[in-house]
Write a protein that holds these residues in place. Sequence first.
Motif, PDB file in Angstrom:
ATOM      1  N   VAL A  22     -10.262  20.842  -3.996  1.00 49.56           N
ATOM      2  CA  VAL A  22     -11.307  21.032  -5.000  1.00 49.56           C
ATOM      3  C   VAL A  22     -10.963  22.157  -5.970  1.00 49.56           C
ATOM      4  CG1 VAL A  22     -13.730  21.677  -5.343  1.00 49.56           C
ATOM      5  CG2 VAL A  22     -13.105  20.105  -3.505  1.00 49.56           C
ATOM      6  N   GLY A  23     -10.429  23.262  -5.445  1.00 49.71           N
ATOM      7  CA  GLY A  23     -10.119  24.406  -6.300  1.00 49.71           C
ATOM      8  C   GLY A  23     -11.384  25.020  -6.861  1.00 49.71           C
ATOM      9  N   TYR A  24     -11.446  25.143  -8.188  1.00 48.03           N
ATOM     10  CA  TYR A  24     -12.660  25.643  -8.827  1.00 48.03           C
ATOM     11  C   TYR A  24     -13.115  24.645  -9.879  1.00 48.03           C
ATOM     12  CZ  TYR A  24     -15.952  28.143 -11.693  1.00 48.03           C
ATOM     13  OH  TYR A  24     -17.091  28.463 -12.383  1.00 48.03           O
ATOM     14  N   CYS A  25     -14.423  24.406  -9.931  1.00 49.32           N
ATOM     15  CA  CYS A  25     -15.014  23.554 -10.967  1.00 49.32           C
ATOM     16  C   CYS A  25     -16.239  24.251 -11.539  1.00 49.32           C
ATOM     17  CB  CYS A  25     -15.443  22.205 -10.390  1.00 49.32           C
ATOM     18  SG  CYS A  25     -14.097  21.218  -9.712  1.00 49.32           S
ATOM     19  N   GLN A  26     -16.520  23.948 -12.786  1.00 49.95           N
ATOM     20  CA  GLN A  26     -17.695  24.532 -13.435  1.00 49.95           C
ATOM     21  C   GLN A  26     -18.945  24.175 -12.638  1.00 49.95           C
ATOM     22  OE1 GLN A  26     -18.492  23.258 -17.499  1.00 49.95           O
ATOM     23  NE2 GLN A  26     -18.932  25.358 -18.058  1.00 49.95           N
ATOM     24  N   GLY A  27     -19.806  25.139 -12.455  1.00 44.40           N
ATOM     25  CA  GLY A  27     -21.022  24.938 -11.650  1.00 44.40           C
ATOM     26  C   GLY A  27     -20.981  25.715 -10.356  1.00 44.40           C
ATOM     27  N   MET A  28     -19.767  25.969  -9.847  1.00 45.39           N
ATOM     28  CA  MET A  28     -19.654  26.696  -8.580  1.00 45.39           C
ATOM     29  C   MET A  28     -20.160  28.130  -8.701  1.00 45.39           C
ATOM     30  SD  MET A  28     -16.043  25.569  -6.885  1.00 45.39           S
ATOM     31  CE  MET A  28     -15.649  23.858  -6.544  1.00 45.39           C
ATOM     32  N   SER A  29     -20.011  28.724  -9.872  1.00 45.85           N
ATOM     33  CA  SER A  29     -20.499  30.102 -10.048  1.00 45.85           C
ATOM     34  C   SER A  29     -22.018  30.157  -9.909  1.00 45.85           C
ATOM     35  CB  SER A  29     -20.070  30.656 -11.412  1.00 45.85           C
ATOM     36  OG  SER A  29     -20.587  29.871 -12.468  1.00 45.85           O
ATOM     37  N   ASP A  30     -22.710  29.092 -10.339  1.00 44.32           N
ATOM     38  CA  ASP A  30     -24.166  29.038 -10.190  1.00 44.32           C
ATOM     39  C   ASP A  30     -24.573  28.961  -8.723  1.00 44.32           C
ATOM     40  OD1 ASP A  30     -25.211  28.861 -13.010  1.00 44.32           O
ATOM     41  OD2 ASP A  30     -23.879  27.139 -13.040  1.00 44.32           O
ATOM     42  N   LEU A  31     -23.747  28.301  -7.916  1.00 40.95           N
ATOM     43  CA  LEU A  31     -24.037  28.173  -6.491  1.00 40.95           C
ATOM     44  C   LEU A  31     -23.708  29.445  -5.725  1.00 40.95           C
ATOM     45  CD1 LEU A  31     -22.540  24.589  -5.978  1.00 40.95           C
ATOM     46  CD2 LEU A  31     -24.959  25.187  -6.225  1.00 40.95           C
ATOM     47  N   CYS A  32     -22.682  30.161  -6.171  1.00 35.77           N
ATOM     48  CA  CYS A  32     -22.221  31.359  -5.475  1.00 35.77           C
ATOM     49  C   CYS A  32     -23.027  32.604  -5.846  1.00 35.77           C
ATOM     50  CB  CYS A  32     -20.740  31.589  -5.784  1.00 35.77           C
ATOM     51  SG  CYS A  32     -19.974  32.937  -4.857  1.00 35.77           S
ATOM     52  N   SER A  33     -23.512  32.664  -7.065  1.00 36.27           N
ATOM     53  CA  SER A  33     -24.183  33.866  -7.561  1.00 36.27           C
ATOM     54  C   SER A  33     -25.284  34.404  -6.642  1.00 36.27           C
ATOM     55  CB  SER A  33     -24.757  33.591  -8.963  1.00 36.27           C
ATOM     56  OG  SER A  33     -25.603  34.634  -9.378  1.00 36.27           O
ATOM     57  N   PRO A  34     -26.196  33.551  -6.142  1.00 34.77           N
ATOM     58  CA  PRO A  34     -27.245  34.100  -5.266  1.00 34.77           C
ATOM     59  C   PRO A  34     -26.692  34.754  -3.995  1.00 34.77           C
ATOM     60  CG  PRO A  34     -27.845  31.910  -6.034  1.00 34.77           C
ATOM     61  CD  PRO A  34     -26.419  32.117  -6.414  1.00 34.77           C
ATOM     62  N   MET A  35     -25.576  34.242  -3.492  1.00 27.90           N
ATOM     63  CA  MET A  35     -24.999  34.806  -2.265  1.00 27.90           C
ATOM     64  C   MET A  35     -24.588  36.266  -2.480  1.00 27.90           C
ATOM     65  SD  MET A  35     -25.405  31.954  -0.862  1.00 27.90           S
ATOM     66  CE  MET A  35     -25.349  30.179  -1.136  1.00 27.90           C
ATOM     67  N   ILE A  36     -24.064  36.568  -3.683  1.00 30.99           N
ATOM     68  CA  ILE A  36     -23.651  37.927  -4.007  1.00 30.99           C
ATOM     69  C   ILE A  36     -24.852  38.869  -3.977  1.00 30.99           C
ATOM     70  CG2 ILE A  36     -22.558  39.392  -5.758  1.00 30.99           C
ATOM     71  CD1 ILE A  36     -20.661  37.297  -4.858  1.00 30.99           C
ATOM     72  N   MET A  37     -25.979  38.367  -4.451  1.00 27.56           N
ATOM     73  CA  MET A  37     -27.178  39.192  -4.535  1.00 27.56           C
ATOM     74  C   MET A  37     -27.848  39.391  -3.181  1.00 27.56           C
ATOM     75  SD  MET A  37     -28.925  37.893  -8.092  1.00 27.56           S
ATOM     76  CE  MET A  37     -30.099  39.248  -8.073  1.00 27.56           C
ATOM     77  N   LEU A  38     -27.769  38.377  -2.329  1.00 26.15           N
ATOM     78  CA  LEU A  38     -28.511  38.420  -1.068  1.00 26.15           C
ATOM     79  C   LEU A  38     -27.744  39.077   0.074  1.00 26.15           C
ATOM     80  CD1 LEU A  38     -30.099  34.838  -1.073  1.00 26.15           C
ATOM     81  CD2 LEU A  38     -31.072  36.973  -1.915  1.00 26.15           C
ATOM     82  N   LEU A  39     -26.416  39.076  -0.006  1.00 24.52           N
ATOM     83  CA  LEU A  39     -25.603  39.620   1.084  1.00 24.52           C
ATOM     84  C   LEU A  39     -24.710  40.736   0.560  1.00 24.52           C
ATOM     85  CD1 LEU A  39     -24.844  36.102   2.493  1.00 24.52           C
ATOM     86  CD2 LEU A  39     -26.005  37.878   3.806  1.00 24.52           C
ATOM     87  N   ASN A  40     -24.875  41.915   1.079  1.00 23.51           N
ATOM     88  CA  ASN A  40     -24.148  43.077   0.566  1.00 23.51           C
ATOM     89  C   ASN A  40     -22.653  42.991   0.802  1.00 23.51           C
ATOM     90  OD1 ASN A  40     -26.456  44.369  -0.413  1.00 23.51           O
ATOM     91  ND2 ASN A  40     -26.904  45.258   1.594  1.00 23.51           N
ATOM     92  N   ASP A  41     -22.258  42.477   1.962  1.00 21.28           N
ATOM     93  CA  ASP A  41     -20.842  42.404   2.280  1.00 21.28           C
ATOM     94  C   ASP A  41     -20.208  41.206   1.566  1.00 21.28           C
ATOM     95  OD1 ASP A  41     -18.439  41.429   4.081  1.00 21.28           O
ATOM     96  OD2 ASP A  41     -18.786  43.522   4.618  1.00 21.28           O
TER      97      ASP A  41
END
Length: 439
Positions: free
Chosen positions: A213-232
């Motif tokens: 899969v690598g990277y496709c547009q849209g994945m940043s939208d799915l990953c962004s909340p994880m950065i905010m919710l989990l400190n590590d």
Amino acid sequence: MWGAPAEPADGYYEVRPECTDVPKTKFRIKPGKTLSARKWRAAFTPEGYLDIGKTLGRIQRGGVHPSIRGEVWEFLLGCYDPKSTFDERDHTRERRRLQYAQWKEGCREIFPVIGSGKFITAPVITEDGQPIQDPIVLQETNSGIHGSISHMVKKLLNNGALDKKVIQWLLTLHQIGLDVVRTDRTLVFYEKQEHLSKLWDILAVYAWIDEDVGYCQGMSDLCSPMIMLLNDEADAFWCFERLMRRLRGNFRCTESSVGVEAQLGNLAAVTQVIDPKLHQHLETLGGGDYLFAVRMLMVLFRREFSFCDSLYLWEMMWALEYDPDSFHMYEEPESADEKAEGSKGKAKSFRQCGKFERENMRNGKSSEAPLPISVFLVASVLKDKSSKLLQEARGLDDVVKILNDITGNLDAKKACTGAMKLHKKYLKKVCSFLQYSKP
């Protein structure tokens, strides 16, 4: 406390003051309905075993309190087994953090911008593996980064021609950067460079390890909340990786097809069963491929809801779909087999499953995987707009306009309720058809 007023949740995800056109958040923290930190803690035994069945209904009714959202999501997405102890989860967490650190270090050795607190938004390499020499590109890629990026690439080339995987990955990095700077830019959280670079690092590492899969547009939208919710950072990576286990099929592309086409086909089949008039109308307009619904399926309604409401929608979906076996399905086969050895032959606990999963279990085993709730969510939106689409849509542009008008006007809980009703109706009609067609 019962009877206490509902509390707005916007304060947990602060919006930049100049951003006045963002959708208003409907989610409220409701005492007695929203899963609180106290109720969450009470679901664990002293050893750490989680009775997740106690929490699923509350999440389905009122979502999760923002203060515990990250740790709850780790269970909903299958990062941890609810039947594990505190000590076992600590061991799993440390093992995964070490694995992520090793992957990230491997990426950093290829391209030292990884982990530097910076990221790139311009290409650094040509498709045949040569460093970019354009002065404007060089200026942009080297801005704020210690050491010349072209020098980094040349140093890499000193070891010989780059293999195809490395070239493809390096070509992807600036695309990730371009998406990162556009992702959730209305939030104060992403005013900080460190948060943007963390998002870029996670997506870059994922693109390296998932060669299909690598990277496709849209994945940043799915990953962004994880950065905010989990400190590590490593914990955020694994939460995103588990979400991608569910969704990566949508992003997998071949020369002849795009992965999401399968889900669009499922959406068409569901709509044909539950609203044949609308399906026929869409086909007449040339929209029988349902491409107008791609965005909703790819990024799970991130654009149709406010940031806070989209998180509320996601956790309700995952609670409804929850399968207690998901942890073992996602783990490596050898560790999953070892962990599951003691429970061989035991039926899956009906009570520990989400409501949507229970409906699928009642419907019996199928040779094909059950359709995800996201398909029924989109079908529910179409059903809700059926009259308007039938009366006003005279072309695909009208269909897109009508569906774009739902942004900020959808209610996450009503959408999930509608999806569950359609799911039940769909299963009933399909079962009736299969019984009628038996010889």
